[in-house]
Design a protein around this motif. Structure first.
Motif, short mmCIF file in Angstrom:
data_model
loop_
_atom_site.label_atom_id
_atom_site.label_comp_id
_atom_site.label_asym_id
_atom_site.label_seq_id
_atom_site.Cartn_x
_atom_site.Cartn_y
_atom_site.Cartn_z
N ASP B 184 36.74 -75.84 24.48
CA ASP B 184 35.52 -76.30 25.14
C ASP B 184 34.76 -75.09 25.67
O ASP B 184 35.17 -74.48 26.65
N GLU B 185 33.69 -74.72 25.02
CA GLU B 185 32.88 -73.55 25.41
C GLU B 185 33.73 -72.29 25.57
O GLU B 185 33.67 -71.62 26.61
N PRO B 186 34.54 -71.93 24.57
CA PRO B 186 35.45 -70.80 24.79
C PRO B 186 34.74 -69.45 24.80
O PRO B 186 35.24 -68.50 25.37
N THR B 187 33.58 -69.36 24.18
CA THR B 187 32.96 -68.04 24.03
C THR B 187 31.91 -67.75 25.09
O THR B 187 31.33 -66.67 25.10
N SER B 188 31.68 -68.71 26.01
CA SER B 188 30.57 -68.52 26.96
C SER B 188 30.74 -67.26 27.81
O SER B 188 29.77 -66.67 28.23
N SER B 189 31.99 -66.85 28.06
CA SER B 189 32.17 -65.66 28.89
C SER B 189 32.66 -64.45 28.08
O SER B 189 33.03 -63.44 28.65
N LEU B 190 32.69 -64.58 26.76
CA LEU B 190 33.18 -63.47 25.93
C LEU B 190 32.00 -62.71 25.31
O LEU B 190 30.97 -63.30 25.02
N ILE B 194 34.58 -59.76 20.92
CA ILE B 194 35.73 -60.60 21.26
C ILE B 194 35.53 -61.99 20.69
O ILE B 194 36.45 -62.61 20.15
N ALA B 195 34.30 -62.51 20.80
CA ALA B 195 34.01 -63.84 20.27
C ALA B 195 34.28 -63.88 18.78
O ALA B 195 34.85 -64.85 18.25
N GLU B 196 33.91 -62.80 18.07
CA GLU B 196 34.16 -62.77 16.62
C GLU B 196 35.66 -62.74 16.32
O GLU B 196 36.12 -63.39 15.38
N GLN B 197 36.42 -62.00 17.12
CA GLN B 197 37.88 -61.99 16.94
C GLN B 197 38.43 -63.41 17.09
O GLN B 197 39.29 -63.84 16.32
N LEU B 198 37.89 -64.13 18.08
CA LEU B 198 38.36 -65.50 18.30
C LEU B 198 38.00 -66.39 17.12
O LEU B 198 38.84 -67.15 16.62
N LEU B 199 36.75 -66.29 16.65
CA LEU B 199 36.33 -67.14 15.53
C LEU B 199 37.20 -66.86 14.30
O LEU B 199 37.62 -67.78 13.60
N ALA B 200 37.49 -65.56 14.07
CA ALA B 200 38.33 -65.20 12.93
C ALA B 200 39.72 -65.82 13.08
O ALA B 200 40.29 -66.34 12.11
N HIS B 201 40.23 -65.80 14.32
CA HIS B 201 41.56 -66.37 14.53
C HIS B 201 41.55 -67.88 14.29
O HIS B 201 42.48 -68.43 13.70
#
Lengths: 316, 493
Positions: B184-190, B194-201
């Motif tokens: 739920d809104e995981p990238t709002s504070s990244l 870092i957000a791209e690392q998360l999306l890739a994961h």
């Protein structure tokens, strides 16, 4: 009937009921002997409690965490300084009082400075300032006991029809403070801050100034009490304020003021102050030992607070 | 769920969905948060979920994570109905993990200790070391070069690092599996990297057979990562399609009504004289916030993007170079925190901002207080037999009316409204809108932060906030729901 029901809903009624009950119990034990005298003495001593409790009540009403623990030290400092400066001279009575008031003003501003500028919680701020104030009193006084002006001593012990003159004056002051609490912008603001300080600010009330005024007022009341108490008891003593620390809070709470703030009343202070004194007198009359007396005092105070608090919660 | 928008996706799995919800409804008092939502998340797929504030996304995810029980409807995991007694523990046992928007780490514990909370199977003397190793491995895997020590206290971490720990913890596995992850809104504070690392994961996780639900206001991100996109509005699913069939504008259109509701003819612009309010509303805004005599100015945008702070700036008279002319009153949206005096009567609550005017001589007149309260009880319709009854004897909506009356009864020229209509019923709203317009016509200025489109349409001028800045300045003529939503979301994402 509805008048009685209305009276029973007043938050201060329990303090008076308790005071009367304790007085009757004492009178019953002595078969009525000296009951009138006890009451007169009770009024004398309750007067001093009420003076400091008025200030403490306004501070406590500002909300959780607000309490003035520097009252005893302020009393001592104001008492010693004014007695020493007056040096027993009758013409100095009024200037001496103004000096006591000035001591209160300085102490109050010092407390507010600690609370506001240094952001120290009021309990810690007033506790630490009381060390400073008490030390100042010790340094200034050096253990001397200066006698009060004779006129001041006479005035503080004078009685009309058995009722102390000082008590009559303080009853009038209490009446004025009752109006201040309930009918002035200042009083309303104090109560509003105690309920919700943020909402008070957003409602356009001057929170900062009212807080300052309240702590200063409390210190001035304490200083005034130190002045008259020193006059009453033949001079200022370094421990003269000692018993006023907890009793000022006890009188406020037993009188029906909410410890959580935002809800206060003045008449209850008189009821509670009389009750506290009469309670000790009653236990003395019963001839109980000091230990038992203190334990019973604590238990009875707790009982009164529980009864009064419970009925107030139900009334809402 | 409106079926006309739903077409067949690329792989409508024959196997049962990893998780599915059917006909879920959830009400909070009079507010319907979910009005019959059905949603299926296939195995090995990422579902994007978008919608405006209050569309019901977070409520839906709370139902799925087991923190809220639905009023009606069912929850199924790999085809098994688990509705009865579904709770957080059941969700976890069945491999459903949730990364909440607000964060759920204990700030007074270390990273490793926080990881242990979700893994009761780590026991024995070395549990701290084991938990530390577990979380470090996952952090290394998702966010290489993260620089977070497992022994660090969570309170000492930056908000972005806390979010990274939160995410990594949700992906760690010990006793129970991880099959479905809700973000739920995981990238709002990244930040971007870092957000791209998360999306890739998330992509890797999904390709390995996991399922994910991804909620974000960054529409570009949603389109990039999702296989399917679900659009919610007013507690319902209004569109569900493969991500490749959507573009940014299509999503925006689906989130709001395309045709703007017919609004009253724009009043003649009042923007001729000098403004009554002219402030710098937050760092880096190129547009200044201005409001004129007789204007109702709306502050729009997603919740918590600096609107309330702009109101408080005006309340405090502004900073250097700002201009606030006239007395100011504030109407709270968060009644308990910002508005109510709970021990007082209705009359006392209502009159507190008018104490000066209620005095006769030095003292407040009870008669004047009573008259003021009686007048506003009639005007704004406070439903009480006696204005000296306690404030708390009123319903929430009526308490809110008291706060309105408090501000309107005062002598304020500028009235600030901090989304005060939340939880107020429709009839009351209409009454209040009418009074606002009357008061504005008398020369008062209103600054109105609201998250509701209908209310913005009442305004003469609207500023849209995003990331604590004004990003759009819409005059009445340019005001459409689409324009507001378009401005509320970042264009670069």
């Amino acid at each position: 009937m509805s008048a009685i029901a209305k009276l029973a809903r007043q938050p201060w009624i329990f303090a008076f009921v308790a005071a009367v009950a304790v007085w009757l119990a004492t009178a019953a034990f002595t078969h009525g002997q000296g009951a009138g005298g006890v009451l007169s003495v009770a009024f004398t001593f309750a007067t001093f409690f009420v003076i400091v409790a008025i200030g403490q009540m306004f501070v406590v009403t500002l909300g959780p965490g607000n309490v003035d623990l520097s009252i005893p030290a302020t009393m001592t400092l104001a008492g010693t300084v004014s007695m020493k400066i007056m040096d027993g001279a009758n013409w100095m009575i009024l200037p001496g009082y103004l000096i006591a008031v000035a001591v209160g003003l300085v102490v109050g501003l010092f407390n507010v400075a600690l609370i506001r500028l240094l952001r120290i919680p009021p309990i810690i701020a007033t506790l630490s300032s009381s060390f400073v104030i008490q030390s100042a009193a010790i340094w200034y006084n050096r253990g001397l006991r200066v006698k009060p002006p004779t006129l001041l001593a006479d005035f503080t012990t004078a009685k009309i029809f058995g009722l102390p003159v000082l008590a009559i004056i303080v009853i009038l002051i209490a009446a004025v403070m009752h109006v201040v609490l309930t009918r002035t912008v200042y009083g309303r603001t104090v109560i509003a801050i105690g309920q919700n300080a943020r909402a008070a600010r957003l409602a356009g009330l001057d929170v900062g100034r009212v807080r300052l005024a309240t702590y200063v007022m409390c210190a001035v009341f304490a200083a005034s009490c130190g002045y008259v108490l020193a006059g009453f008891s033949g001079g200022a003593a370094l421990n003269m304020g000692q018993e006023y620390l907890l009793s000022s809070i006890a009188v406020v709470v037993i009188g029906g003021t909410s410890v959580a703030g935002g809800f206060a009343n003045v008449p209850g202070l008189w009821g509670a102050a009389l009750f506290l004194f009469l309670l000790v007198t009653m236990l003395n009359t019963f001839g109980l030992g000091a230990g038992v007396r203190l334990v019973l005092t604590g238990l009875i105070i707790i009982t009164v607070i529980v009864i009064a608090g419970g009925s107030r919660a139900n009334a809402r | 769920m409106s079926l006309q928008e739903v077409d067949s996706g690329p792989a409508p799995a024959l196997a049962p969905a990893a998780v599915s919800l059917a006909g879920v409804e959830k009400r909070f008092g009079a507010v319907t948060a979910l009005a019959g939502v059905s949603l299926a998340v296939p195995k090995g797929a990422c579902v994007g979920l978008v919608g405006h504030n209050g569309a019901g996304k977070s409520t839906l995810m709370n139902v799925l994570a087991g923190t809220l029980a639905p009023d009606t409807g069912s929850v199924a995991i790999t085809g098994r109905d688990v509705t009865a007694g579904y709770a957080i523990a059941t969700a976890r046992e069945n491999g459903v993990r949730c990364i909440f928007q607000e964060g759920s780490l204990c700030p007074n514990l270390t990273v490793a200790e926080n990881a242990r909370i979700e893994h009761p199977s780590l026991t024995g003397f070395s549990w701290r070391t084991d938990a530390g190793r577990l979380i470090r491995q996952k952090l290394d895997e998702i966010f290489p070069g993260h620089g977070i020590r497992p022994g660090a206290m969570v309170a000492d971490l930056s908000i972005a690092r806390r979010q990274m720990v939160e995410i990594a913890r949700a992906f760690t596995v010990t006793a129970s599996p991880v099959d479905v992850v809700i973000l739920d809104e995981p990238t709002s504070s990244l930040d971007q990297t870092i957000a791209e690392q998360l999306l890739a994961h998330i992509r890797r996780f999904v390709e390995a057979g996991g399922s994910a639900i991804f909620i974000s206001h960054l529409l570009g991100e949603v389109l990039e990562i999702s296989d399917r996109v679900v659009v919610m509005r007013d507690g319902k699913v209004v569109a569900e399609r493969p991500a490749r069939d959507f573009d940014r504008d299509g999503l925006v259109a689906a989130m709001g009504s395309v045709a703007a509701a017919a609004s009253a003819a724009p009043a003649a612009s009042r923007r001729t004289a000098a403004p009554r309010v002219d402030i710098d509303a937050g760092r880096g805004s190129t547009v200044r916030l201005t409001a004129h005599t007789g204007e109702i100015v709306g502050l729009a945008g997603l919740a918590g993007h600096g609107q309330t702070d702009a109101l408080l700036t005006v309340f405090d008279g502004g900073g250097a170079g700002d201009r606030v002319e006239g007395a100011v009153a504030f109407i709270a949206g968060d009644r308990q925190t910002d508005g109510a005096f709970p021990l007082w009567s209705i009359a006392e609550n209502l009159g507190i901002s008018s104490l000066g005017a209620l005095r006769r001589g030095r003292l407040i007149s009870t008669a004047a207080e009573d008259a003021l309260a009686a007048r506003w009880r009639e005007r704004i319709g406070i439903r009480t037999p006696d204005v000296w009854n306690p404030l708390l004897s009123l319903s929430g909506g009526n308490q809110q009316k008291v706060l309105f009356a408090r501000a309107l009864a005062s002598d304020a020229d500028i009235i600030l409204m901090d989304d005060p209509m939340r939880g107020v019923d429709v009839g009351t709203k209409q009454e209040v809108y009418k009074i606002l317009r009357e008061e504005a016509d008398k020369g008062r200025t209103f600054l109105w932060y609201t998250t509701e489109m209908d209310e913005l349409l009442i305004c003469d001028h609207v500023y849209v906030f995003r990331d604590r800045m004004i990003v759009a300045d819409l005059a009445r003529a340019d005001l459409t729901e689409e324009a507001v939503i378009q401005a509320s979301f970042r264009h670069d994402a």
